[in-house]
Motif scaffolding. Structure first.
Motif, PDB file in Angstrom:
ATOM      1  N   TYR A   1      50.592  36.634  45.828  1.00 45.98           N
ATOM      2  CA  TYR A   1      49.775  37.353  46.014  1.00 45.98           C
ATOM      3  C   TYR A   1      48.308  36.483  46.871  1.00 45.98           C
TER       4      TYR A   1
ATOM      5  N   LEU B   1      42.618  33.108  43.820  1.00 44.61           N
ATOM      6  CA  LEU B   1      43.058  34.906  42.742  1.00 44.61           C
ATOM      7  C   LEU B   1      43.576  33.958  42.219  1.00 44.61           C
TER       8      LEU B   1
ATOM      9  N   SER C   1      40.435  38.365  40.767  1.00 40.30           N
ATOM     10  CA  SER C   1      40.094  38.096  42.806  1.00 40.30           C
ATOM     11  C   SER C   1      38.795  38.382  42.274  1.00 40.30           C
TER      12      SER C   1
ATOM     13  N   LYS D   1      56.324  37.232  41.753  1.00 40.96           N
ATOM     14  CA  LYS D   1      55.476  37.393  42.529  1.00 40.96           C
ATOM     15  C   LYS D   1      54.401  37.371  43.703  1.00 40.96           C
TER      16      LYS D   1
ATOM     17  N   LEU E   1      45.979  39.993  37.360  1.00 44.90           N
ATOM     18  CA  LEU E   1      45.565  39.277  38.588  1.00 44.90           C
ATOM     19  C   LEU E   1      44.460  39.720  38.662  1.00 44.90           C
TER      20      LEU E   1
ATOM     21  N   CYS F   1      45.992  34.335  37.857  1.00 46.03           N
ATOM     22  CA  CYS F   1      46.721  35.570  37.071  1.00 46.03           C
ATOM     23  C   CYS F   1      46.211  34.592  35.976  1.00 46.03           C
TER      24      CYS F   1
ATOM     25  N   ILE G   1      44.457  42.683  49.634  1.00 48.17           N
ATOM     26  CA  ILE G   1      45.141  41.270  49.067  1.00 48.17           C
ATOM     27  C   ILE G   1      46.811  41.855  49.334  1.00 48.17           C
TER      28      ILE G   1
ATOM     29  N   VAL H   1      50.555  41.812  48.057  1.00 50.77           N
ATOM     30  CA  VAL H   1      51.380  41.609  46.805  1.00 50.77           C
ATOM     31  C   VAL H   1      52.879  41.462  48.083  1.00 50.77           C
TER      32      VAL H   1
END
Length: 434
Positions: free
Chosen positions: A287, A319, A328, A285, A326, A321, A295, A297
């Motif tokens: 983001y 952001l 932020s 994905k 996730l 991962c 945000i 996706v």
């Protein structure tokens, strides 16, 4: 207010030690134990004379040691750490202090940088209650400072297989630094402010106003990718696509064509109403974080928006991962941790609150291979948090806010601040996971 039978203020009366057991008609009694130490005196800032409270510490009663009361008080004041998101309690904040005794007077050492020391004119020396150091905590050290940029550093990257470090700035230049000597090996004038900079393999991508510069450090191929409207604030690479977040709220995508040795436009992702300032790829994905406080996706296969997250109340600045999560951060002074439910949608599983807006996130292992989150705040500091507990383990400071944080090999990491200074740091005291 409390008054005694004669109209006097009982609280003031007790402060002065009145009502002693010797029947002395209100004089100070040596048998009276209702005396209190002045908290302002303890903090080194009592300006009352005479002060109704004591300017000395009271001796502990003999029983205190015998029954363990002193140890109990210490244990109750120890900051707890909980290794899970939902139950975590983080009590470490700027301003937590350490006591030191200088000239028999308690001096409170805060975790706030002394501005006079930064300017080279602090007159208090060791007696200053503010920090005379660029760091708090241990486990990392400053290796060197790279001077040359005239404005804020907005991107730092170390391309794969290169012995050069690249830094981009709003002074419209990219500087090339020799990793062996630490000297500037070249300056590239771009004619526009650098909004962001990343690398993928030998390629360096530089976001400027209305286009993206793509430069191959091995072949010296130099390309200009047109299409962006306004400043390019964020870029990411995923599924063989280069993504760029732009000032008009669009996310443009290019795909590299091996035959023609160039990048071809692939898609334009629409949805944000204001500028896209952060991008990251993970779990198949994309983001995107925006100035519209949301945000989005995106599915990397279809390039369709599959969810919009609106829990932040200000700009989503960065952001990251990490593992299944996730992360932020925003100018609303929070870091939010998102986790996918059984339905596949992301929900907030933990919110970390700070005293200042947050600018940039970066994750890396420490010298023992444990995950650490670096978070830049707009109080000119970077906070270090253990994950997943969010227990704070240190800070680094700068003269102005730090906008760029980048990882390097062998425990190295780099920061760039608003003055144009690039600093090289390293984790120490053990092997570093790669």
């Amino acid at each position: 207010m409390d008054f005694d039978a004669h109209g006097g203020n009982k609280r003031v009366f007790h402060r002065l030690g009145g009502g002693g057991g010797d029947g002395g008609g209100g004089g100070l009694s040596t048998a009276d134990t209702r005396q209190k130490v002045c908290n302002y005196w303890r903090a080194g800032k009592c300006n009352r004379f005479p002060c109704p409270y004591l300017h000395r510490e009271l001796p502990l009663p003999p029983a205190a040691t015998a029954n363990g009361a002193a140890a109990k008080r210490f244990a109750n004041n120890t900051w707890g750490r909980n290794n899970n998101f939902n139950n975590h309690s983080n009590n470490y904040r700027a301003g937590n202090s350490k006591n030191s005794n200088i000239n028999n007077r308690a001096v409170i050492k805060t975790d706030i940088l002394c501005r006079n020391w930064v300017q080279g004119n602090c007159m208090y020396g060791e007696k200053c209650k503010f920090l005379h150091s660029w760091t708090v905590g241990d486990g990392f050290k400053l290796l060197t400072q790279l001077e040359g940029h005239q404005k804020v550093v907005s991107g730092i990257t170390l391309p794969s297989g290169s012995d050069k470090l690249y830094s981009g700035s709003k002074d419209e230049t990219v500087r090339v630094w020799d990793c062996a000597s630490g000297q500037c090996a070249g300056v590239i004038n771009l004619g526009g402010e650098v909004g962001c900079m990343i690398s993928e393999g030998p390629w360096i991508f530089i976001g400027v106003t209305n286009f993206v510069k793509a430069w191959n450090t091995q072949t010296n191929t130099d390309l200009s990718l047109s299409g962006p409207v306004g400043q390019v604030y964020a870029m990411a690479v995923g599924n063989d696509l280069l993504f760029a977040g732009t000032q008009d709220g669009a996310i443009l995508a290019w795909k590299f064509n091996v035959t023609t040795n160039c990048f071809e436009p692939a898609a334009s992702l629409k949805g944000h109403s204001l500028a896209v300032v952060s991008l990251v790829v993970g779990a198949n994905k994309l983001y995107s974080g925006s100035m519209d406080n949301s945000i989005r996706v995106w599915n990397l296969e279809t390039l369709q928006c599959i969810q919009t997250l609106t829990e932040h109340t200000s700009v989503v600045m960065s952001l990251l991962c990490w593992d299944q999560f996730l992360l932020s951060c925003s100018l609303d002074k929070t870091i939010k941790v998102w986790f996918a439910t059984d339905s596949g949608n992301l929900e907030v599983t933990y919110t970390h609150n700070e005293e200042h807006g947050m600018l940039a996130l970066c994750g890396m292992p420490d010298s023992e291979g444990k995950p650490v989150l670096l978070c830049s705040c707009n109080d000119n500091s970077v906070r270090f948090y253990d994950l997943p507990s969010f227990a704070e383990r240190g800070k680094i400071f700068a003269k102005q806010e730090i906008r760029a944080i980048q990882l390097g090999p062998g425990g190295l990491f780099f920061t760039g601040d608003g003055t144009g200074q690039v600093r090289v740091w390293q984790w120490c005291n053990g092997p570093v996971a790669t």
